[in-house]
Scaffold this motif. Structure first.
Motif, short mmCIF file in Angstrom:
data_model
loop_
_atom_site.label_atom_id
_atom_site.label_comp_id
_atom_site.label_asym_id
_atom_site.label_seq_id
_atom_site.Cartn_x
_atom_site.Cartn_y
_atom_site.Cartn_z
N ARG A 24 0.82 -1.22 0.00
CA ARG A 24 0.00 0.00 0.00
C ARG A 24 0.85 1.26 0.00
NH1 ARG A 24 -0.01 -2.05 5.11
NH2 ARG A 24 0.57 -0.64 6.81
N VAL A 25 1.99 1.21 0.67
CA VAL A 25 2.88 2.38 0.71
C VAL A 25 3.49 2.62 -0.66
CG1 VAL A 25 5.00 3.32 1.71
CG2 VAL A 25 3.34 2.12 3.16
N GLU A 26 3.99 1.55 -1.28
CA GLU A 26 4.59 1.69 -2.61
C GLU A 26 3.55 2.10 -3.64
OE1 GLU A 26 7.42 1.70 -5.64
OE2 GLU A 26 7.59 1.80 -3.45
N LEU A 27 2.34 1.55 -3.53
CA LEU A 27 1.28 1.92 -4.46
C LEU A 27 0.93 3.39 -4.33
CD1 LEU A 27 -0.81 1.07 -6.58
CD2 LEU A 27 -2.35 0.48 -4.69
N ALA A 28 0.84 3.88 -3.11
CA ALA A 28 0.53 5.30 -2.88
C ALA A 28 1.63 6.19 -3.46
CB ALA A 28 0.35 5.56 -1.39
N ARG A 29 2.88 5.77 -3.31
CA ARG A 29 4.00 6.55 -3.86
C ARG A 29 3.90 6.65 -5.38
NH1 ARG A 29 9.17 4.06 -3.19
NH2 ARG A 29 10.06 6.06 -3.79
N GLN A 30 3.60 5.52 -6.03
CA GLN A 30 3.56 5.50 -7.49
C GLN A 30 2.34 6.24 -8.04
OE1 GLN A 30 6.19 4.53 -9.15
NE2 GLN A 30 7.15 3.86 -7.25
N LEU A 31 1.23 6.18 -7.32
CA LEU A 31 0.02 6.87 -7.77
C LEU A 31 0.20 8.39 -7.77
CD1 LEU A 31 -2.84 4.80 -6.10
CD2 LEU A 31 -2.34 4.96 -8.55
N LYS A 32 1.04 8.88 -6.88
CA LYS A 32 1.24 10.33 -6.77
C LYS A 32 2.22 10.87 -7.79
CE LYS A 32 0.34 10.34 -1.78
NZ LYS A 32 0.93 10.55 -0.42
N ARG A 33 2.89 10.00 -8.51
CA ARG A 33 3.90 10.46 -9.46
C ARG A 33 3.24 11.04 -10.71
NH1 ARG A 33 8.57 6.32 -10.55
NH2 ARG A 33 9.24 8.17 -11.72
N ARG A 34 3.90 12.02 -11.30
CA ARG A 34 3.33 12.72 -12.45
C ARG A 34 3.14 11.80 -13.64
NH1 ARG A 34 6.20 18.22 -14.11
NH2 ARG A 34 5.43 18.66 -12.00
N ARG A 35 4.08 10.88 -13.87
CA ARG A 35 3.97 10.01 -15.04
C ARG A 35 2.74 9.12 -14.94
NH1 ARG A 35 4.28 4.81 -12.51
NH2 ARG A 35 6.38 4.35 -11.76
N THR A 36 2.33 8.74 -13.71
CA THR A 36 1.11 7.95 -13.55
C THR A 36 -0.11 8.76 -13.94
OG1 THR A 36 2.17 6.77 -11.72
CG2 THR A 36 -0.22 6.55 -11.94
N MET A 37 -0.16 10.01 -13.51
CA MET A 37 -1.29 10.86 -13.84
C MET A 37 -1.35 11.17 -15.33
SD MET A 37 -1.05 13.51 -10.61
CE MET A 37 -1.00 12.90 -8.93
N VAL A 38 -0.19 11.41 -15.93
CA VAL A 38 -0.15 11.70 -17.37
C VAL A 38 -0.61 10.49 -18.17
CG1 VAL A 38 1.37 12.20 -19.32
CG2 VAL A 38 1.63 13.47 -17.19
N MET A 39 -0.16 9.30 -17.78
CA MET A 39 -0.56 8.10 -18.50
C MET A 39 -2.05 7.86 -18.36
SD MET A 39 1.13 5.89 -20.37
CE MET A 39 -0.19 5.98 -21.57
N GLY A 40 -2.58 8.10 -17.18
CA GLY A 40 -4.02 7.96 -16.99
C GLY A 40 -4.80 8.95 -17.84
N GLY A 41 -4.28 10.17 -17.96
CA GLY A 41 -4.93 11.18 -18.79
C GLY A 41 -4.94 10.79 -20.25
N VAL A 42 -3.85 10.19 -20.73
CA VAL A 42 -3.78 9.75 -22.13
C VAL A 42 -4.82 8.66 -22.41
CG1 VAL A 42 -2.33 8.55 -23.81
CG2 VAL A 42 -1.37 10.39 -22.42
N LEU A 43 -4.96 7.71 -21.49
CA LEU A 43 -5.91 6.63 -21.68
C LEU A 43 -7.35 7.13 -21.63
CD1 LEU A 43 -4.15 3.87 -19.55
CD2 LEU A 43 -4.28 4.00 -22.03
N VAL A 44 -7.60 8.13 -20.80
CA VAL A 44 -8.94 8.71 -20.73
C VAL A 44 -9.24 9.51 -22.00
CG1 VAL A 44 -10.36 10.43 -19.53
CG2 VAL A 44 -9.05 8.75 -18.21
#
Length: 288
Positions: A24-44
């Protein structure tokens, strides 16, 4: 003759190796990273872009004499979701898998924080398992996000209805939903080779871009080799040869043989690469 006993290994009170770097700690760290948000935005954004393209271009099958899945894109929300998966499976969905699995260990090394994690102390195998689990979880989330958004966008634009097949016939909405779940699961399994390649390279380099780019490049090379018909039956050993086997699931009577073959090939390659990643990292001299 007396024997010398090994000195006891001292650990801090309450220390448990299995509790270090929890998921859960590692997942929270990765979810907060910009590349995760950008990739999610591309898929949306992809379903919205395709919707605009169909609105501007009109009937997707009106300008050709061939019948394929793309021709049924505007028939219903289910068809629109299937077309989005068909459009993205070959390349776009490779990128989040390579990104989430390749930018794991290598990113820690590039930040010079990997040695501090191991000195915490986080056992090496524990660190890799945590990183790999989070990478695969985010990859699966990307696979699910695209069809869910596409289904919502398609339903709003074209209405809720059965999945119309390009060869004729329909799949009721309940059956269509089950088949789409099978499709997503198979695409994820077929991408395990890319995930394993990216993860292996991530344990071998301190450059995240090298791990991600290397996995994408080798995946593309596999797709190119699959187009070389001179290879004959040797192409059956390429994971890329089976990447669209999921199309057999969107038929009135689904065929499973190619999907089973593709699954066995992908899982075999992935297990070998994951094993090499763990073995190599266990012996690696970590200085970053």
């Amino acid at each position: 003759m007396s024997t010398l006993a090994e000195p006891p290994v001292e650990v801090a009170d309450g220390y448990r190796a299995g509790r270090t770097l929890p998921f859960r700690v590692e997942l929270a760290r990765q979810l907060k990273r910009r590349r995760t948000m950008v990739m999610g935005g591309v898929l949306v954004a992809l379903p919205i872009i395709l919707l605009i393209a169909f609105q501007v271009g009109g009937d997707p099958g009106g300008n050709n004499n061939r019948v394929n899945l793309m021709d049924t894109a505007t028939a219903s929300g289910a068809n629109f979701a299937a077309v989005n998966l068909f459009s993205a499976a070959g390349f776009l969905l490779v990128i989040p898998v390579a990104l989430f699995c390749g930018d794991t260990v290598a990113s820690e090394a590039s930040w010079s924080s990997l040695r501090y994690l191991l000195a915490a102390p986080v056992p090496r195998a524990r660190l890799l398992w945590s990183k790999l689990a989070v990478g695969l979880t985010l990859s699966l989330a990307a696979m699910v996000l695209l069809p869910v958004v596409a289904l919502a966008v398609g339903t709003a634009a074209y209405g809720w209805g059965p999945l119309e097949l390009p060869t004729g016939g329909i799949l009721p909405t309940g059956t269509a939903a089950q088949r789409l779940l099978i499709v997503v699961a198979y695409i994820m399994v077929s991408q395990l080779v890319t995930a394993a390649l990216a993860f292996y390279l991530s344990t071998r380099t301190d450059a995240p871009l090298g791990a991600v780019g290397g996995a994408v490049f080798l995946t593309i090379i596999g797709s190119v080799l699959d187009e070389v018909t001179a290879l004959g039956d040797w192409r059956h050993f390429l994971p890329a040869h089976w990447q669209y086997a999921w199309l057999d699931a969107v038929r009135p009577q689904p065929e499973w043989s190619d999907m089973i073959q593709g699954t066995s090939i992908s899982v075999t390659y992935a297990l070998v690469l994951f094993a090499l990643a763990f073995r190599g990292f266990a012996r690696k001299d970590v200085v970053s």
